[in-house]
Design an enzyme around this catalytic site. Sequence first.
Site, mmCIF file in Angstrom:
data_model
loop_
_atom_site.group_PDB
_atom_site.id
_atom_site.type_symbol
_atom_site.label_atom_id
_atom_site.label_comp_id
_atom_site.label_asym_id
_atom_site.label_seq_id
_atom_site.Cartn_x
_atom_site.Cartn_y
_atom_site.Cartn_z
ATOM 1 N N ARG A 110 -74.391 87.738 43.377
ATOM 2 C CA ARG A 110 -74.375 87.471 45.067
ATOM 3 C C ARG A 110 -75.791 87.153 45.109
ATOM 4 O O ARG A 110 -76.619 87.569 44.437
ATOM 5 C CB ARG A 110 -73.604 88.480 45.692
ATOM 6 N N GLU A 149 -78.258 91.437 53.465
ATOM 7 C CA GLU A 149 -79.384 91.947 52.662
ATOM 8 C C GLU A 149 -80.174 90.833 51.857
ATOM 9 O O GLU A 149 -80.388 90.557 50.695
ATOM 10 C CB GLU A 149 -78.949 93.014 51.491
ATOM 11 N N GLU A 308 -75.555 100.515 56.560
ATOM 12 C CA GLU A 308 -75.099 101.215 55.278
ATOM 13 C C GLU A 308 -75.739 102.460 54.817
ATOM 14 O O GLU A 308 -76.818 102.671 55.093
ATOM 15 C CB GLU A 308 -75.353 100.158 54.191
ATOM 16 N N GLU A 356 -68.692 98.175 41.818
ATOM 17 C CA GLU A 356 -68.783 99.282 42.637
ATOM 18 C C GLU A 356 -67.788 100.218 42.754
ATOM 19 O O GLU A 356 -67.696 101.077 43.642
ATOM 20 C CB GLU A 356 -69.236 98.786 44.101
ATOM 21 N N LYS A 357 -66.750 100.058 41.589
ATOM 22 C CA LYS A 357 -65.763 100.953 41.743
ATOM 23 C C LYS A 357 -66.087 102.484 41.579
ATOM 24 O O LYS A 357 -65.276 103.179 41.947
ATOM 25 C CB LYS A 357 -64.766 100.660 40.650
ATOM 26 N N HIS A 359 -68.875 103.622 43.234
ATOM 27 C CA HIS A 359 -69.919 103.756 44.547
ATOM 28 C C HIS A 359 -68.829 104.644 45.594
ATOM 29 O O HIS A 359 -67.708 104.492 45.669
ATOM 30 C CB HIS A 359 -70.148 102.703 45.027
HETATM 31 C C1 GLA Z 1 -75.918 96.993 49.235
HETATM 32 C C2 GLA Z 1 -75.179 96.000 49.659
HETATM 33 C C3 GLA Z 1 -73.570 96.307 49.612
HETATM 34 C C4 GLA Z 1 -73.172 97.333 48.693
HETATM 35 C C5 GLA Z 1 -74.214 98.490 48.667
HETATM 36 C C6 GLA Z 1 -74.008 99.602 47.660
HETATM 37 O O1 GLA Z 1 -76.664 97.711 50.522
HETATM 38 O O2 GLA Z 1 -75.317 95.386 51.011
HETATM 39 O O3 GLA Z 1 -72.740 95.414 49.723
HETATM 40 O O4 GLA Z 1 -73.484 96.652 47.388
HETATM 41 O O5 GLA Z 1 -75.477 98.135 48.539
HETATM 42 O O6 GLA Z 1 -74.851 100.778 47.771
#
Ligand code: GLA
Length: 678
Positions: A110, A149, A308, A356-357, A359
């Site tokens: 991404r 981001e 976030e 990210e499972k 996370h």
């Molecule tokens: C970034 C992204 C999120 C996610 C987090 C995980 O900040 O914006 O989509 O991947 O990291 O920590």
Amino acid sequence: MKKGLPTVLYGGDYNPDQWPENDWDKDIAVFKQADINSATINVFSWALLEPRECEYHFEKLDRIIEKLSQADFKIVLATSTAAMPAWMFKKYPDVARVDYQGRRHVFGQRHNFCPSSTNYRRLAKNLVDQLAKRYADNSHIVAWHVNNEYGGNCYCENCRLAFQKWLKQRYQTLDNLNRAWDNSVWSHTIYDWDEIQVPNELGDAWGAEGTHTIVAGLSVDYLRFQSDAMLDLYNLEKRTIEEYDDQTPILTNFHGTPNKWIDYHAWAKDQDIIAYDSYPAYDEPAYEAAFRYDLMRGLKHQPFMLMESTPSQVNWQPYSPLKRPNQMRATELQAVAHGADTVQYFQLKQAVGGSEKFHGAVISHSQRTDTRAFQEVAQLGHDLKKAGRAFKDAAIPAKAAIVFDWSNFWAFEYVAGITQDLKYVPLILDYYKQFYERQIPVDVIGTDDDFSQYDLIVAPVLYMVKKGLGEKISAYVQNGGQLLTTYASGMVDESDNVYLGGYPGPLSEILGIWVEETDATVPGQTVQVAFENNPKVSFNGRLLCDQIHLTSSKARVLAHYASEFYAGTPAVVENSFGKGQAWYIGTRLDHDGLSQVIDRVVEKTDLKRLCTEKTDLEITRRVRNGQELYFVLNMRNEARPLPVELQQAGFIDILTQAAPKAQLKPWDVEILKRTMTD
Ligand code: GLA
Ligand code: ZN
């Protein structure tokens, strides 16, 4: 005129599209138990929304939005343009970036779109147009979240052509360009705009991306261009949304420690609210996150969104120990203490698959609410519900400012110089930490900010002094301002060409010095520095050691080197200039040595500490409507007493409405309130 946020948002990224629809009600019920009132949705749904070009399917998103609206959630609606669907790479390979090594990317990952791809731009605009048209009237949408981001660079042919155009605008003529990049070195003279190459590993750069370059003027310009090109992309989406909705705030989420690739000062004016994703490392001292929050607040001199953060662990740092009991609350409230008006997590529900499972999330794999992590999330939700009204929109007044500048960041780290250890952020943090430890509020500002509102400007390693900045600093000090700067300052102009006539170039007169040459320390080596008022005690200097000469009769040596062949020569100098004062620190002093200088500067500039009693608690102050709030944070896993001074200052704890507690437990946070007296 844009609206502000209606309330303190508590929530974060939620991906109901990854879950069976009959889970949604249960999820929302769980969120409500934690007083979660907001969800950020649709961040990565492009493949769902547009399975084939121009074939849009919004039915599922309609149902999600409907469900959240019925539950009275405040929705942060993302545009989904940060992860491109597979068909797009197949049909239009130019949407993918070419990396620093010159390789075109294929479908995957991404955040890897090319900012100059007309295909990507058209497809993104089309999607955003559909979204904005469809949801503009939903009153539950409190912010539009563009892309995700932004960062990184592309080195493709389209970017090369766009770069050439950007350069033509900046330099007008090739003569100007050749001069700016000093292209007579190594036969680099350009005779036609189309000869210009991107500075990737195949061209003028070398080593890891962003670390080494043959022509810093070219490389810094390329980063400026990429930051501008990404900003243009952001604005393409922003303008598209504004055609349908010119009232709801539009923003993207900033990130990093900080992110090197985007000039956030240049971007700030196009953000209706600054939003920041914060993931402090497990082994990072608390002041580093505090610095980044102050940087984010300084971008618009306004409160920001903590867009976030993790409710427990992350899956992408090398190690992610569990946050200790109460630690999560302290790290989230730390952002609020520095100006955040929201607390948002990544993510609200932990995925079963994908990268990210593991996370952390509000609803974890156990799907239970009797877990420690969920209970802490709920507790914080209850606290924010009580405290939110008191801190929302409150300002953080500061009379000192630290300068942080992205062009300087790039140029300074590109220096092919006498040491390979030039890293900008840690050197800035040396200074930030000093003010943090003294509980002196600081703003972190850019070089274009108004300096006159500050009693002290701290500009460490201001290597690049852009056009007009020398004059601006000079006028500021002439008029009574105080400046503190260091080694490696005032060396080059905005194209990275050295100012002749002695370092620190345009700052020399203000500081009353010139620097003849600079020693570089080797690993393990330190140079002794002793202060005139206590010459028996010495401190360590390292990294760079400037050989300083005084040029003004008003300049005074505060400290000298006490070892090496230059023992006895000035290491720290104080000068009077006009109505103001300026300090120059010629080496990277150790913490205690730097403390000596900062003590003097604080005394001379009369900066007020929020607490004069010795404490290692973090303390900040937010003010609004004649009320002041003190955030007292114990950022440690050990108990600490609340300073007696604060116990006796007429505060009440806004959560208990009682007198403040005398003792803060590990990771405890007290939010204290009183009516302002002056
Ligand atoms: C970034 C992204 C999120 C996610 C987090 C995980 O900040 O914006 O989509 O991947 O990291 O920590
Ligand atoms: Zn490109």
